[in-house]
Design a protein around this motif. Sequence first.
Motif, mmCIF file in Angstrom:
data_model
loop_
_atom_site.group_PDB
_atom_site.id
_atom_site.type_symbol
_atom_site.label_atom_id
_atom_site.label_comp_id
_atom_site.label_asym_id
_atom_site.label_seq_id
_atom_site.Cartn_x
_atom_site.Cartn_y
_atom_site.Cartn_z
ATOM 1 N N GLY A 310 0.886 -1.026 0.066
ATOM 2 C CA GLY A 310 -0.015 -0.037 -0.003
ATOM 3 C C GLY A 310 0.967 1.561 0.038
ATOM 4 O O GLY A 310 0.324 2.429 0.222
ATOM 5 N N LYS A 311 2.033 1.347 -0.294
ATOM 6 C CA LYS A 311 3.025 2.373 -0.171
ATOM 7 C C LYS A 311 3.644 2.385 -1.495
ATOM 8 O O LYS A 311 3.816 1.563 -2.152
ATOM 9 N N THR A 312 4.011 3.712 -2.095
ATOM 10 C CA THR A 312 4.544 4.028 -3.066
ATOM 11 C C THR A 312 6.087 3.729 -2.967
ATOM 12 O O THR A 312 6.685 4.231 -2.253
ATOM 13 N N MET A 313 6.656 2.896 -4.041
ATOM 14 C CA MET A 313 8.048 2.748 -4.097
ATOM 15 C C MET A 313 8.432 3.158 -5.278
ATOM 16 O O MET A 313 7.914 2.801 -6.543
ATOM 17 N N ILE A 314 9.628 3.704 -5.671
ATOM 18 C CA ILE A 314 10.611 3.838 -6.835
ATOM 19 C C ILE A 314 11.834 3.022 -6.907
ATOM 20 O O ILE A 314 12.612 3.070 -5.694
ATOM 21 N N ILE A 315 12.102 2.154 -7.878
ATOM 22 C CA ILE A 315 13.235 1.723 -8.025
ATOM 23 C C ILE A 315 13.897 2.305 -9.297
ATOM 24 O O ILE A 315 13.317 2.319 -10.366
ATOM 25 N N GLY A 336 6.942 16.071 -6.463
ATOM 26 C CA GLY A 336 7.226 17.222 -5.709
ATOM 27 C C GLY A 336 7.933 17.335 -4.680
ATOM 28 O O GLY A 336 9.189 16.648 -4.421
ATOM 29 N N LYS A 337 7.330 17.792 -3.495
ATOM 30 C CA LYS A 337 8.128 17.795 -2.205
ATOM 31 C C LYS A 337 7.872 16.818 -1.501
ATOM 32 O O LYS A 337 8.189 16.610 0.018
ATOM 33 N N ARG A 338 7.371 15.566 -1.984
ATOM 34 C CA ARG A 338 6.922 14.508 -1.180
ATOM 35 C C ARG A 338 8.059 13.749 -0.330
ATOM 36 O O ARG A 338 9.226 13.564 -0.845
ATOM 37 N N ARG A 339 8.098 13.765 0.804
ATOM 38 C CA ARG A 339 9.073 13.143 1.821
ATOM 39 C C ARG A 339 9.427 11.809 1.187
ATOM 40 O O ARG A 339 8.698 10.900 0.776
ATOM 41 N N ARG A 340 11.123 11.673 1.175
ATOM 42 C CA ARG A 340 11.441 10.346 0.679
ATOM 43 C C ARG A 340 12.028 9.610 1.766
ATOM 44 O O ARG A 340 12.699 10.139 2.799
ATOM 45 N N VAL A 341 11.884 8.266 1.625
ATOM 46 C CA VAL A 341 12.772 7.223 2.563
ATOM 47 C C VAL A 341 13.487 6.396 1.685
ATOM 48 O O VAL A 341 13.204 5.747 0.793
ATOM 49 N N GLU A 406 9.328 2.690 7.808
ATOM 50 C CA GLU A 406 9.518 4.065 8.106
ATOM 51 C C GLU A 406 8.600 4.831 7.138
ATOM 52 O O GLU A 406 8.183 6.117 7.554
ATOM 53 N N THR A 407 8.105 4.334 6.156
ATOM 54 C CA THR A 407 7.538 4.873 4.893
ATOM 55 C C THR A 407 5.985 4.984 5.478
ATOM 56 O O THR A 407 5.385 3.996 5.644
ATOM 57 N N THR A 408 5.632 6.475 5.415
ATOM 58 C CA THR A 408 4.036 6.389 5.572
ATOM 59 C C THR A 408 3.494 6.372 4.246
ATOM 60 O O THR A 408 3.904 6.463 3.132
ATOM 61 N N GLU A 409 1.890 6.353 4.162
ATOM 62 C CA GLU A 409 1.090 6.449 2.952
ATOM 63 C C GLU A 409 1.517 7.686 2.096
ATOM 64 O O GLU A 409 1.520 7.882 0.907
ATOM 65 N N LYS A 410 1.776 8.763 2.779
ATOM 66 C CA LYS A 410 2.129 9.956 2.129
ATOM 67 C C LYS A 410 3.530 10.092 1.630
ATOM 68 O O LYS A 410 3.705 10.925 0.763
ATOM 69 N N ASP A 411 4.376 9.288 2.244
ATOM 70 C CA ASP A 411 5.825 9.131 1.710
ATOM 71 C C ASP A 411 6.233 8.422 0.342
ATOM 72 O O ASP A 411 5.089 7.717 0.012
ATOM 73 N N VAL A 412 7.258 8.529 0.010
ATOM 74 C CA VAL A 412 7.799 7.698 -1.323
ATOM 75 C C VAL A 412 8.978 6.792 -0.563
ATOM 76 O O VAL A 412 9.796 7.411 -0.237
ATOM 77 N N CYS A 413 9.015 5.858 -0.860
ATOM 78 C CA CYS A 413 10.313 4.946 -0.603
ATOM 79 C C CYS A 413 10.954 4.727 -1.942
ATOM 80 O O CYS A 413 10.666 4.348 -2.921
ATOM 81 N N VAL A 414 12.371 5.167 -1.857
ATOM 82 C CA VAL A 414 13.143 5.199 -2.976
ATOM 83 C C VAL A 414 14.523 4.341 -2.932
ATOM 84 O O VAL A 414 14.945 4.296 -1.823
#
Length: 437
Positions: A310-315, A336-341, A406-414
Amino acid sequence: MTYEEAIAYLEDACTFGIKPGLMRIHELLVRLGNPHETYKTVHITGTNGKGSVTAVIANALTAAGRKTGRYTSPHLEEYTERMSIDGHLITKEEFAIITEEVKDATEGMKADGFEQPTEFEMLTAAAFLYFCRQQVEYAVIEVGLGGLLDSTNVITPQVSAITNVAVDHTAYCGPTVEDIAVHKAGIIKEGIPVVTAATGTALEIIEKTARSKKAPLYVVDKEIVIQNRALIHVRDGTVRQKICIEGPELMRTEVDTPLVGAHQAVNAAVAVGVLRLLGKTDGAVRDLAIMKGFHTVYWPGRFQILSVSGKTMIIDGAHNPAGVESFCRTYEEVFGKRRRVFVFSVLADKEYDKIVRRLFRANDAVFCAPAPTPRTADPKVMADLIGEGAKACPSVSAAIDTALKETTEKDVCVVVGSLYIQGEVRRHLREYYGAFV
């Protein structure tokens, strides 16, 4: 020979290291019957983007009804990813059979007093032989390193392409952009058209080489122009990009692709230039095939957007300053400015100080992990360099688990920093999170 035995044989040659030069590959191919001379080729080099361009061109040629091979490197999980025909990877059984033939030729060379071919030379020979045996009409060939002395530089292609030139692989290509441009321009052949998106002094060197070889040159922002581009946010959470490309000798081309970002628009312009040039002599390479090639292309690990638990991830495989710059610009455009993990891993021989300065923002959380190679940078050293918000992890899998918590639904895991970690990343996401990757 089994697939596992084939891999063991190839990887044993890694102890000989990287040895630029064409003597060994020429001899190896002669002993295999010069298979690379039995089909048409397209040759692609560049510091970044060459894999994306290779994937699009091969996909479009397949869409045009041409049986098309594709040779790329490195692989993410399996060696079989390096060789494909019409989007289908070589099977492990086929890989073993072809490798055994290359092994026989290699051992014959050594018995006759020739130097041991490198792993990449044997892989290149295997790909050329596989495409010959499968009777492809085209093979789209990605350079491994540089161009001039790369083992793929034995082909005489229909079209050559140099995506761009930036600082990378300085130990083999030289310390400056100019040095590297000489190596990239080394794929230019007498009278063979060239497409490039290089700029500055690198472009000047490419122009000079093209003139000396009487090779027609098509330059993005000169002969090939990106008229406009726009991002499309799809309901499933993915993002696509529409691009319109024109040129004085090229038909207007509008494409829709999952490859996003300004840098991918430039890569698209290079690919369109190549395909339009191929279309001058091959009537099957027309609008519909080109558009389908872009629309359906699959090139994983390049700003690949996933949903994991349910969380957004970029590889993303960005691993040098130019690649990281493209990643940052694309991220800012899409999110944009969405927080990254971050899950971050980098090789020690990269310009990691420049990468770190550009990549991270003050509110990022960063989990540093080792790449599965002796060349990896120490995660603790990286975490100390990044500073507050960065922690070292013992493995890539551990870093992913920690980052996703650590990643919330508002964050992006990278996940970014090295292509070497992508195999472990993808396996872990499939096995432990059920992700489609």
